[in-house]
Motif scaffolding. Structure first.
Motif, PDB file in Angstrom:
ATOM      1  N   VAL A  21       0.757  -1.351   0.116  1.00  0.00           N
ATOM      2  CA  VAL A  21       0.030   0.088   0.066  1.00  0.00           C
ATOM      3  C   VAL A  21       0.883   1.075   0.094  1.00  0.00           C
ATOM      4  O   VAL A  21       0.563   2.221  -0.786  1.00  0.00           O
ATOM      5  N   ARG A  22       1.757   1.168   0.685  1.00  0.00           N
ATOM      6  CA  ARG A  22       2.861   2.410   0.687  1.00  0.00           C
ATOM      7  C   ARG A  22       3.422   2.425  -0.569  1.00  0.00           C
ATOM      8  O   ARG A  22       3.364   3.925  -1.063  1.00  0.00           O
ATOM      9  N   ALA A  23       3.897   1.410  -1.045  1.00  0.00           N
ATOM     10  CA  ALA A  23       4.534   1.593  -2.488  1.00  0.00           C
ATOM     11  C   ALA A  23       3.346   2.322  -3.589  1.00  0.00           C
ATOM     12  O   ALA A  23       3.747   2.906  -4.399  1.00  0.00           O
ATOM     13  N   GLN A  24       2.155   1.660  -3.356  1.00  0.00           N
ATOM     14  CA  GLN A  24       0.995   2.217  -4.327  1.00  0.00           C
ATOM     15  C   GLN A  24       0.735   3.682  -4.143  1.00  0.00           C
ATOM     16  O   GLN A  24       0.761   4.601  -4.842  1.00  0.00           O
ATOM     17  N   LEU A  25       0.649   4.091  -3.033  1.00  0.00           N
ATOM     18  CA  LEU A  25       0.318   5.617  -2.432  1.00  0.00           C
ATOM     19  C   LEU A  25       1.451   6.268  -3.045  1.00  0.00           C
ATOM     20  O   LEU A  25       1.428   7.689  -3.445  1.00  0.00           O
ATOM     21  N   LEU A  26       2.884   5.884  -2.665  1.00  0.00           N
ATOM     22  CA  LEU A  26       3.922   6.702  -3.244  1.00  0.00           C
ATOM     23  C   LEU A  26       3.738   6.975  -4.786  1.00  0.00           C
ATOM     24  O   LEU A  26       4.222   8.076  -5.247  1.00  0.00           O
ATOM     25  N   SER A  27       3.599   5.876  -5.391  1.00  0.00           N
ATOM     26  CA  SER A  27       3.665   5.776  -6.876  1.00  0.00           C
ATOM     27  C   SER A  27       2.454   7.006  -7.201  1.00  0.00           C
ATOM     28  O   SER A  27       2.558   7.792  -8.198  1.00  0.00           O
ATOM     29  N   ARG A  85      -0.622   5.172   8.677  1.00  0.00           N
ATOM     30  CA  ARG A  85      -0.743   4.853  10.084  1.00  0.00           C
ATOM     31  C   ARG A  85      -2.209   4.127  10.333  1.00  0.00           C
ATOM     32  O   ARG A  85      -2.416   3.366  11.227  1.00  0.00           O
ATOM     33  N   LYS A  86      -3.339   4.752   9.799  1.00  0.00           N
ATOM     34  CA  LYS A  86      -4.591   4.092   9.834  1.00  0.00           C
ATOM     35  C   LYS A  86      -4.635   2.824   9.191  1.00  0.00           C
ATOM     36  O   LYS A  86      -5.009   1.803  10.136  1.00  0.00           O
ATOM     37  N   LEU A  87      -3.920   2.579   8.351  1.00  0.00           N
ATOM     38  CA  LEU A  87      -3.912   0.986   7.907  1.00  0.00           C
ATOM     39  C   LEU A  87      -3.248   0.151   8.728  1.00  0.00           C
ATOM     40  O   LEU A  87      -3.747  -0.882   8.932  1.00  0.00           O
ATOM     41  N   ALA A  88      -1.967   0.578   9.385  1.00  0.00           N
ATOM     42  CA  ALA A  88      -1.370  -0.267  10.177  1.00  0.00           C
ATOM     43  C   ALA A  88      -2.215  -0.479  11.598  1.00  0.00           C
ATOM     44  O   ALA A  88      -2.009  -1.541  12.172  1.00  0.00           O
ATOM     45  N   ASP A 143       1.328   9.477   4.869  1.00  0.00           N
ATOM     46  CA  ASP A 143       1.544   8.918   6.281  1.00  0.00           C
ATOM     47  C   ASP A 143       0.347   8.776   7.080  1.00  0.00           C
ATOM     48  O   ASP A 143       0.240   7.699   7.755  1.00  0.00           O
ATOM     49  N   GLU A 144      -0.563   9.444   7.221  1.00  0.00           N
ATOM     50  CA  GLU A 144      -1.733   9.402   7.712  1.00  0.00           C
ATOM     51  C   GLU A 144      -2.566   7.974   7.303  1.00  0.00           C
ATOM     52  O   GLU A 144      -3.156   7.298   8.131  1.00  0.00           O
ATOM     53  N   PRO A 182       3.896  17.351   0.709  1.00  0.00           N
ATOM     54  CA  PRO A 182       4.111  16.288   1.849  1.00  0.00           C
ATOM     55  C   PRO A 182       3.921  14.976   1.790  1.00  0.00           C
ATOM     56  O   PRO A 182       2.839  14.707   1.556  1.00  0.00           O
ATOM     57  N   MET A 183       4.586  14.408   2.747  1.00  0.00           N
ATOM     58  CA  MET A 183       4.420  13.061   2.639  1.00  0.00           C
ATOM     59  C   MET A 183       3.445  12.651   3.692  1.00  0.00           C
ATOM     60  O   MET A 183       2.883  11.541   3.742  1.00  0.00           O
ATOM     61  N   THR A 184       3.006  13.622   4.551  1.00  0.00           N
ATOM     62  CA  THR A 184       2.020  13.393   5.660  1.00  0.00           C
ATOM     63  C   THR A 184       0.595  12.892   4.716  1.00  0.00           C
ATOM     64  O   THR A 184      -0.406  12.261   5.350  1.00  0.00           O
ATOM     65  N   GLU A 185       0.487  13.305   3.361  1.00  0.00           N
ATOM     66  CA  GLU A 185      -0.456  12.739   2.859  1.00  0.00           C
ATOM     67  C   GLU A 185      -0.813  10.983   2.677  1.00  0.00           C
ATOM     68  O   GLU A 185      -2.008  10.829   2.981  1.00  0.00           O
TER      69      GLU A 185
END
Length: 486
Positions: A44-50, A164-167, A160-161, A155-158
């Protein structure tokens, strides 16, 4: 640390089996959930970063607007950030590493940004940190016709939040799965170990009461059913062994009582004669002493037979074909000549039948077994033949193709008694007045069975009087080649 690990291991071993199974199930599910959750989080992180990188590519800053702002000196000082409702940053970078913030916060200038400004690279996509410590995803591109590069950052906060919810969701779901697996493990362990509990209860009952009649129901063909059947077979064998032991003790006591009673009576008569001074007639005294000697001999033979029957069954190892003994001792060798053993046995019993004719016809035959035990078995067969042969009769012994026959010409064994002749202490009604313990044929049967053979009694095939003992042992007419010397 080492002692603490040992204590923890001891606690785990002392834990009940169902608890260990539940812990194992929970640990397995926990590892699987942790692996799946970690993999999911990184995907999911890789997908959001992409997605964030794609949005940076889709949104670009017009080069003319950048040049106009720089020339007009409208760059925002780092301590006076311009209004920015979307949190984006636009920063201009020159070849010397200087920067000018148009919108947003000042970002750390990286070597990749300088390379873009120097025209060494067409663009750069990387992560940088702002002056307030926030991480940004930065896309730096060239400004055509100038020695500048413009960085567009969000910002990466988009993401990160969202991560955090996913985790948090994955942790809650994984924890619930682990707890559910532990509960299911307890239930499965309880259901799966119920037959083991029954088996344990049966073992404890037997240990407490020594009741070997307990049986465990064995249903199906799984490991528990096989264990139950094995346990039932073991208790049945133990019960049979105990019954045989009790029977042997009772029969031995009964057989020992007769010679002991006779000995006590005769000795009492002799002692009374000595105490009263009334001498017995010489013939009576000689007869009493002969009776005592005969009873002592019978008692010694009975004790010897009992010792032979009580000897461990492992004297001869049929699996390896060897007999325990000192290396190189020919008397304890595994391969023996049966014809030689029979010859020695005939010579031993010949003085016991001085008025009988003992004939032999022996072909060579080599078998695996213990020489002393086999010779005793043949002597017992010959003793029976001599005991029941009439005066002047003939006892014929023959060995051909591994079959030993001992034939007498006595009254013979009735057909209804043949099934019982190898039972311990069994004696036919016609032979109870003759000397003997009733153990000789039992010893023969046990020795022959240990050597992998068979023994039985039958009426003579020619239809004449007497009984024929038949003993068959596996072997060969020639001795195996000797092992080469080391």
């Amino acid at each position: 640390m080492w002692f603490r690990l040992r204590r923890e291991g001891a606690r785990a071993v002392s834990m009940p089996l169902r608890g260990r199974l539940a812990m194992l199930a929970a640990a397995t599910v926990a590892l699987a959930v942790a692996a799946c959750a970690t993999t999911c989080w990184f995907l999911v992180r890789a997908q959001l970063l992409s997605s964030l990188d794609d949005s940076l590519r889709d949104n670009s800053v017009a080069p003319s607007a950048v040049v106009d702002r720089v020339r007009s000196g409208q760059c925002t000082p780092p301590d006076q950030p311009a209004p920015n409702p979307f949190g984006a940053t636009v920063q201009v970078v020159d070849t010397s590493g200087g920067s000018c913030v148009i919108v947003g916060r000042k970002l750390d200038v990286t070597t990749a940004d300088i390379h873009v400004a120097e025209r060494d690279r067409s663009q750069s996509l990387h992560t940088a940190r702002a002056s307030n410590g926030t991480e940004y995803r930065v896309r730096t591109t060239q400004v055509p016709g100038t020695g500048l590069a413009v960085s567009l950052a969000r910002p990466m906060t988009e993401i990160d939040e969202s991560l955090r919810k996913l985790a948090l969701i994955l942790a809650l779901v994984g924890g619930a799965g682990v707890l559910g697996a532990a509960g299911a493990g307890v239930a499965l362990a309880r259901a799966g170990l119920r037959p083991v509990d029954r088996l344990t209860g049966a073992v404890e009952h037997i240990a407490r009461t020594e009741d070997l009649a307990v049986r465990i129901p064995a249903e199906g063909d799984d490991e528990i059913a096989r264990l139950s059947r094995s346990f039932n077979a073991m208790t049945e064998a133990l019960a049979s062994s105990r019954e045989l032991q009790q029977q042997l003790i009772a029969d031995a006591g009964h057989e020992l009582r007769t010679p002991l009673t006779s000995l006590r009576t005769n000795i009492d008569l002799l002692v009374r004669s000595e105490e009263t001074g009334r001498a017995l007639p010489e013939d009576d005294r000689r007869e009493l002493l002969a009776s005592v000697q005969a009873q002592m001999t019978e008692l010694g033979e009975l004790i010897g037979d009992l010792q032979e029957l009580s000897r461990p069954h492992g004297t001869y190892d049929a699996a390896t074909g060897t007999v325990p003994g000192e290396p190189g001792d020919p008397a304890r060798s595994g391969i023996v000549g049966l014809h030689e053993i029979v010859e020695r046995a005939v010579e031993r019993v010949r003085p016991r039948g001085p008025r009988l004719t003992l004939t032999t016809a022996l072909d060579p035959w080599y078998v695996r077994g213990e020489p002393a035990a086999l010779e005793r078995s043949v002597v017992n067969l010959l003793d029976n033949a001599i005991k029941f042969s009439p005066e002047g009769g003939t006892v014929r012994t023959a060995l051909h193709d591994g079959v030993l026959t001992v034939r007498d010409h006595g009254p013979g064994v009735p057909a209804e008694d043949l099934p019982h002749v190898f039972d311990r202490f069994w004696r036919s009604p016609s032979a109870r007045s003759l000397p003997g313990s009733g153990l000789g044929l039992s010893i023969v049967a046990r020795t022959v069975a240990q050597s992998g053979g068979q023994v039985w009694l039958r009426r003579p095939e020619d239809g004449g009087n007497g009984t024929e003992a038949v003993l068959r042992l596996p072997g060969a007419p020639t001795a195996p080649p000797a092992a080469p010397s080391p």
